[in-house]
Design a protein around this motif. Structure first.
Motif, PDB file in Angstrom:
ATOM      1  N   ARG A  33      49.657  48.506  38.213  1.00  0.00           N
ATOM      2  CA  ARG A  33      50.721  47.513  38.056  1.00  0.00           C
ATOM      3  C   ARG A  33      52.062  48.132  37.668  1.00  0.00           C
ATOM      4  O   ARG A  33      52.797  47.607  36.847  1.00  0.00           O
ATOM      5  N   GLY A  34      52.337  49.300  38.229  1.00  0.00           N
ATOM      6  CA  GLY A  34      53.631  49.933  38.038  1.00  0.00           C
ATOM      7  C   GLY A  34      53.820  50.668  36.733  1.00  0.00           C
ATOM      8  O   GLY A  34      54.919  51.101  36.418  1.00  0.00           O
ATOM      9  N   ARG A  76      48.082  46.400  46.263  1.00  0.00           N
ATOM     10  CA  ARG A  76      48.739  46.114  47.548  1.00  0.00           C
ATOM     11  C   ARG A  76      49.543  47.341  47.986  1.00  0.00           C
ATOM     12  O   ARG A  76      50.180  47.993  47.167  1.00  0.00           O
ATOM     13  N   TYR A  77      49.482  47.613  49.259  1.00  0.00           N
ATOM     14  CA  TYR A  77      50.221  48.723  49.861  1.00  0.00           C
ATOM     15  C   TYR A  77      49.861  50.076  49.234  1.00  0.00           C
ATOM     16  O   TYR A  77      50.616  51.027  49.328  1.00  0.00           O
ATOM     17  N   ARG A 122      42.925  46.469  31.033  1.00  0.00           N
ATOM     18  CA  ARG A 122      42.701  47.434  32.111  1.00  0.00           C
ATOM     19  C   ARG A 122      41.465  47.090  32.944  1.00  0.00           C
ATOM     20  O   ARG A 122      41.543  46.951  34.162  1.00  0.00           O
ATOM     21  N   ASP A 123      40.295  46.975  32.313  1.00  0.00           N
ATOM     22  CA  ASP A 123      39.036  46.839  33.054  1.00  0.00           C
ATOM     23  C   ASP A 123      38.691  45.416  33.467  1.00  0.00           C
ATOM     24  O   ASP A 123      37.990  45.208  34.448  1.00  0.00           O
ATOM     25  N   ARG A 124      39.165  44.422  32.709  1.00  0.00           N
ATOM     26  CA  ARG A 124      38.794  43.036  32.996  1.00  0.00           C
ATOM     27  C   ARG A 124      39.871  42.254  33.748  1.00  0.00           C
ATOM     28  O   ARG A 124      39.580  41.214  34.320  1.00  0.00           O
ATOM     29  N   VAL A 125      41.113  42.748  33.747  1.00  0.00           N
ATOM     30  CA  VAL A 125      42.212  42.021  34.397  1.00  0.00           C
ATOM     31  C   VAL A 125      42.853  42.852  35.508  1.00  0.00           C
ATOM     32  O   VAL A 125      42.840  42.463  36.672  1.00  0.00           O
ATOM     33  N   GLU A 126      43.432  43.993  35.160  1.00  0.00           N
ATOM     34  CA  GLU A 126      44.223  44.760  36.119  1.00  0.00           C
ATOM     35  C   GLU A 126      43.371  45.422  37.205  1.00  0.00           C
ATOM     36  O   GLU A 126      43.725  45.381  38.381  1.00  0.00           O
ATOM     37  N   LYS A 127      42.283  46.048  36.814  1.00  0.00           N
ATOM     38  CA  LYS A 127      41.488  46.761  37.820  1.00  0.00           C
ATOM     39  C   LYS A 127      40.807  45.819  38.809  1.00  0.00           C
ATOM     40  O   LYS A 127      40.814  46.110  40.009  1.00  0.00           O
ATOM     41  N   PRO A 128      40.240  44.690  38.367  1.00  0.00           N
ATOM     42  CA  PRO A 128      39.685  43.793  39.395  1.00  0.00           C
ATOM     43  C   PRO A 128      40.744  43.385  40.422  1.00  0.00           C
ATOM     44  O   PRO A 128      40.460  43.355  41.624  1.00  0.00           O
ATOM     45  N   ASP A 129      41.948  43.093  39.962  1.00  0.00           N
ATOM     46  CA  ASP A 129      43.007  42.706  40.899  1.00  0.00           C
ATOM     47  C   ASP A 129      43.382  43.858  41.822  1.00  0.00           C
ATOM     48  O   ASP A 129      43.562  43.671  43.026  1.00  0.00           O
ATOM     49  N   GLY A 130      43.485  45.068  41.269  1.00  0.00           N
ATOM     50  CA  GLY A 130      43.829  46.231  42.087  1.00  0.00           C
ATOM     51  C   GLY A 130      42.770  46.556  43.117  1.00  0.00           C
ATOM     52  O   GLY A 130      43.077  46.842  44.278  1.00  0.00           O
ATOM     53  N   PRO A 155      36.708  39.768  47.916  1.00  0.00           N
ATOM     54  CA  PRO A 155      38.150  39.969  47.707  1.00  0.00           C
ATOM     55  C   PRO A 155      38.974  39.186  48.724  1.00  0.00           C
ATOM     56  O   PRO A 155      38.663  39.184  49.916  1.00  0.00           O
ATOM     57  N   GLU A 156      39.984  38.499  48.217  1.00  0.00           N
ATOM     58  CA  GLU A 156      40.873  37.743  49.095  1.00  0.00           C
ATOM     59  C   GLU A 156      42.210  37.543  48.384  1.00  0.00           C
ATOM     60  O   GLU A 156      42.239  37.097  47.233  1.00  0.00           O
ATOM     61  N   ASP A 157      43.289  37.873  49.062  1.00  0.00           N
ATOM     62  CA  ASP A 157      44.642  37.696  48.510  1.00  0.00           C
ATOM     63  C   ASP A 157      44.813  38.339  47.134  1.00  0.00           C
ATOM     64  O   ASP A 157      45.427  37.761  46.240  1.00  0.00           O
ATOM     65  N   GLY A 158      44.256  39.550  46.959  1.00  0.00           N
ATOM     66  CA  GLY A 158      44.456  40.294  45.726  1.00  0.00           C
ATOM     67  C   GLY A 158      43.611  39.840  44.548  1.00  0.00           C
ATOM     68  O   GLY A 158      43.841  40.262  43.416  1.00  0.00           O
TER      69      GLY A 158
END
Length: 192
Positions: A33-34, A76-77, A122-130, A155-158
């Motif tokens: 996430r940047g 994404r990307y 990190r493990d429960r929010v950001e990584k699943p989305d990534g 997985p669908e739409d991030g």
């Protein structure tokens, strides 16, 4: 001050990769996430959980391998860089990839929680989305903090559309394309 996000990262992916290349061996860096994140070096119970899972994957799916700490292009990307605790892919998957692999061909990523303040985010929010944004079909979270296993799929739409959570001791089905059932009784001994 505006917080750094994927739209306004702390640095470019190239700058992160250069920083990560020169980090000491005692530190694992990720770019999610940047922002640069420091991943705690694993302990013995963490390593044993990954070894247990490697053995099970090898027994049930010998054409695959669970690669540990494989650098992955995620989000994404492919703007993120993560080092999952495990990456399940066909044997030979990382050949010729350099430090960071594309997600194509990866069947599952695995994270085992560490006992640190960043684990939840990190493990429960950001990584699943990534991982979902990268199109990885299955994300397995072995959560030592609450003694559970969570399987994220579709997985669908991030985002992963499905999430199944079971306590340590339950049998957990890893669906297609992984297709393995895990008896998680063993994990009760390693929750610390």
């Amino acid at each position: 001050m505006t917080p750094r996000t994927e739209q306004q990262p702390q640095m470019s992916v190239e700058e992160f990769e250069e920083l990560e290349r020169h980090a000491p061996e005692t530190v694992r860096l990720e770019f999610i996430r940047g922002k640069v994140q420091v991943k705690r070096v694993t302990d013995g119970n963490h390593d044993q959980i990954i070894a247990w899972l490697q053995r099970l994957c090898m027994q049930h799916r010998p054409e695959l391998w669970l690669y540990g700490e494989r650098g992955m292009k995620v989000e994404r990307y492919r703007k993120g860089r993560a080092r999952p605790d495990g990456v399940l892919a066909p044997f030979g998957f990382p050949t010729g990839h350099g430090d960071w692999s594309e997600a194509s061909g990866v069947l599952m990523t695995v994270e085992v929680t560490s006992h640190d303040s960043d684990t939840h985010q990190r493990d429960r929010v950001e990584k699943p989305d990534g991982y979902a944004a990268a199109g990885i079909p299955v994300y397995l979270l072995i959560d030592r903090d609450d003694g559970s296993v969570t399987v994220f799929t579709e997985p669908e739409d991030g985002r992963y559309r499905q999430q199944v959570n079971r306590p340590f001791g339950a049998t957990v089905k890893l669906p297609d394309p992984v297709n393995i059932a895990l008896d998680t009784e063993f994990l009760k001994e390693l929750a610390d």
